[in-house]
Write a protein that holds these residues in place. Sequence first.
Motif, PDB file in Angstrom:
ATOM      1  N   MET A   1       0.842  -1.201   0.000  1.00  0.00           N
ATOM      2  CA  MET A   1       0.000   0.000   0.000  1.00  0.00           C
ATOM      3  C   MET A   1       0.872   1.245   0.000  1.00  0.00           C
ATOM      4  O   MET A   1       1.910   1.288   0.663  1.00  0.00           O
ATOM      5  CB  MET A   1      -0.910   0.016   1.227  1.00  0.00           C
ATOM      6  CG  MET A   1      -1.906   1.174   1.234  1.00  0.00           C
ATOM      7  SD  MET A   1      -2.863   1.274   2.760  1.00  0.00           S
ATOM      8  CE  MET A   1      -1.732   2.202   3.794  1.00  0.00           C
ATOM      9  N   LEU A   2       0.439   2.241  -0.743  1.00  0.00           N
ATOM     10  CA  LEU A   2       1.137   3.514  -0.823  1.00  0.00           C
ATOM     11  C   LEU A   2       0.282   4.577  -0.134  1.00  0.00           C
ATOM     12  O   LEU A   2      -0.911   4.696  -0.414  1.00  0.00           O
ATOM     13  CB  LEU A   2       1.365   3.895  -2.292  1.00  0.00           C
ATOM     14  CG  LEU A   2       1.904   5.296  -2.576  1.00  0.00           C
ATOM     15  CD1 LEU A   2       3.368   5.392  -2.162  1.00  0.00           C
ATOM     16  CD2 LEU A   2       1.747   5.632  -4.068  1.00  0.00           C
ATOM     17  N   LEU A   3       0.882   5.358   0.761  1.00  0.00           N
ATOM     18  CA  LEU A   3       0.170   6.445   1.427  1.00  0.00           C
ATOM     19  C   LEU A   3       1.049   7.687   1.406  1.00  0.00           C
ATOM     20  O   LEU A   3       2.135   7.701   1.990  1.00  0.00           O
ATOM     21  CB  LEU A   3      -0.172   6.074   2.866  1.00  0.00           C
ATOM     22  CG  LEU A   3      -0.854   7.173   3.712  1.00  0.00           C
ATOM     23  CD1 LEU A   3      -2.182   7.580   3.102  1.00  0.00           C
ATOM     24  CD2 LEU A   3      -1.038   6.705   5.147  1.00  0.00           C
TER      25      LEU A   3
ATOM     26  N   GLY B   1      -2.580   4.500  -2.636  1.00  0.00           N
ATOM     27  CA  GLY B   1      -2.457   3.667  -3.824  1.00  0.00           C
ATOM     28  C   GLY B   1      -2.267   2.197  -3.523  1.00  0.00           C
ATOM     29  O   GLY B   1      -1.747   1.815  -2.468  1.00  0.00           O
ATOM     30  N   CYS B   2      -2.728   1.393  -4.458  1.00  0.00           N
ATOM     31  CA  CYS B   2      -2.467  -0.050  -4.429  1.00  0.00           C
ATOM     32  C   CYS B   2      -1.356  -0.310  -5.439  1.00  0.00           C
ATOM     33  O   CYS B   2      -1.567  -0.197  -6.654  1.00  0.00           O
ATOM     34  CB  CYS B   2      -3.728  -0.831  -4.793  1.00  0.00           C
ATOM     35  SG  CYS B   2      -3.439  -2.599  -5.012  1.00  0.00           S
ATOM     36  N   GLN B   3      -0.196  -0.642  -4.957  1.00  0.00           N
ATOM     37  CA  GLN B   3       0.943  -0.816  -5.845  1.00  0.00           C
ATOM     38  C   GLN B   3       0.821  -2.084  -6.694  1.00  0.00           C
ATOM     39  O   GLN B   3       1.392  -2.165  -7.781  1.00  0.00           O
ATOM     40  CB  GLN B   3       2.226  -0.830  -5.012  1.00  0.00           C
ATOM     41  CG  GLN B   3       2.527   0.546  -4.415  1.00  0.00           C
ATOM     42  CD  GLN B   3       3.452   0.484  -3.229  1.00  0.00           C
ATOM     43  OE1 GLN B   3       3.246  -0.304  -2.312  1.00  0.00           O
ATOM     44  NE2 GLN B   3       4.485   1.311  -3.236  1.00  0.00           N
TER      45      GLN B   3
ATOM     46  N   ALA C   1       5.552   9.566  -9.961  1.00  0.00           N
ATOM     47  CA  ALA C   1       6.805   9.155  -9.334  1.00  0.00           C
ATOM     48  C   ALA C   1       6.706   7.777  -8.693  1.00  0.00           C
ATOM     49  O   ALA C   1       7.709   7.062  -8.571  1.00  0.00           O
ATOM     50  CB  ALA C   1       7.224  10.194  -8.286  1.00  0.00           C
ATOM     51  N   ASN C   2       5.483   7.401  -8.289  1.00  0.00           N
ATOM     52  CA  ASN C   2       5.302   6.123  -7.603  1.00  0.00           C
ATOM     53  C   ASN C   2       4.657   5.059  -8.487  1.00  0.00           C
ATOM     54  O   ASN C   2       4.283   3.989  -8.000  1.00  0.00           O
ATOM     55  CB  ASN C   2       4.465   6.332  -6.339  1.00  0.00           C
ATOM     56  CG  ASN C   2       5.241   7.038  -5.244  1.00  0.00           C
ATOM     57  OD1 ASN C   2       5.980   6.421  -4.499  1.00  0.00           O
ATOM     58  ND2 ASN C   2       5.071   8.359  -5.171  1.00  0.00           N
TER      59      ASN C   2
END
Length: 483
Positions: A1-3, A19-21, A44-45
Amino acid sequence: MLLKYFYDDKLAQASYLVGCQASGEAIVIDPARDIETYAKAAKANGVKIVGVTETHIHADFLSGAREIASRFGAALYLSDAGGADWRYQYASEYKHCLLKDGDTFQIGNLTFEVLHTPGHTPEHISLLLTDGGSSANEPIGIFTGDFVFVGDVGRPDLLEKAAKVSGSAEEMARKMFHSLARFKKLPDYLQVWPGHGAGSACGKAIGAVQSSTVGYEKRTNWALQHEHENDFIQELLAGQPEPPTYFAMMKQLNKMGPQLVQEIAAPLQAEASLDAVEAWVQQGMVVDTRPASMFAQRHLPGVINIPYDQSFVTWAGWLLDYDRPIYLLADKQSVPDIRKALQSIGLDQVASTMDLDVFELHDDSKFAKYEEVTPEEVGEQVQTGQIYVLDVRYAKEHADGCIPEAKHIMLGYLPASIQELPRDKPILVQCKSGRRSAIGVSLLQAHGFKNVRNLIGGFDEWVKQGLPIVRRETRKPNRTWTR
């Protein structure tokens, strides 16, 4: 998970990219109008913004939800709670999902569960987040928007004070009490991601820490210590700061759908001309963005001074009209950032700008100035009644202590109260430190007042010099105090 956490210091406003990577998908929560930071972070991610949501119809800034839906084709996830008066009017233009209590939606492997948490506003929702890409099957945290802050909760009185919904403050306070009872049942380990930090007008004692936990708030947040509803309501409603006048406009624009940024007309860049500024004064509102000390020494009549600093957006929202053109006197390099700041609260109508070299023109007869004075210089004149004192601080500041016989008109209310001030006597404008009062002096001069002075160091310096003050316990019983 991206926060990813984003914070606008000028608005004390927090937003999030989640985000769900695994799927490469992301959603933005409570976005500001300037969406470039989210676009850059997503790129960027390695994630694509496929959704945007907000916890409620915001009153203190212009939302970027419509902007994101338009630019990225992202789905809108918006509250459908609170009744017909609190529904988004623009949602049907885009792919959208209207949310009620108990609903869930997915962004990749991420699950968001909707909790209807009215109190700050009728339609307010909070979002429980579960990361399906981990081994846990329970939520990791909750996005609380303007429901629960670090150390505080959302104010319930904005609808009544800003949007003029009569009788709503106490009703919303009662709803907040019951929403908090639900919050108390959540697991202590849940992270709390709020929508604001210290300095926001959406609460009265918001902490500066970025996030918290449910358990920590249960132990330390004053609002979660109350067991009796009426006591809670009384404390919640007491001491709330004055809501900026622009809040009502933000509610309306965010409900109807803000204008897309690409549709805003660019201002004209004018050559330095004193005659042009004189014409602007007749046509709209001219804002000098220089520091107050520079404005005091040399400025143009009819122009108001709102320095471009940390408080610029707040006072622009209080003092500028949405139905009149805005003209800026500003350093050319700063104009894009100043316009962006104004656009964050929907002040899109900047018609023209002029660089600061206008102040290098040599027709001194065209310029004005005002005097900056210290408490030592004017203390005796104030005490003998030779100078009229205007206190432009917030009501709570004034109530906690003031210069004897000072007239209190909070700075944001000054334009509507100009007629209450004398024109046959020198006026000394004061605040806590001398910054807000400098704006007040510029407003009075723009309205034709000639003998106006700014108190350097403000009330703090007045107290430091041992000059007389009136405190709450020494007030006369029959005196009326402006709140």
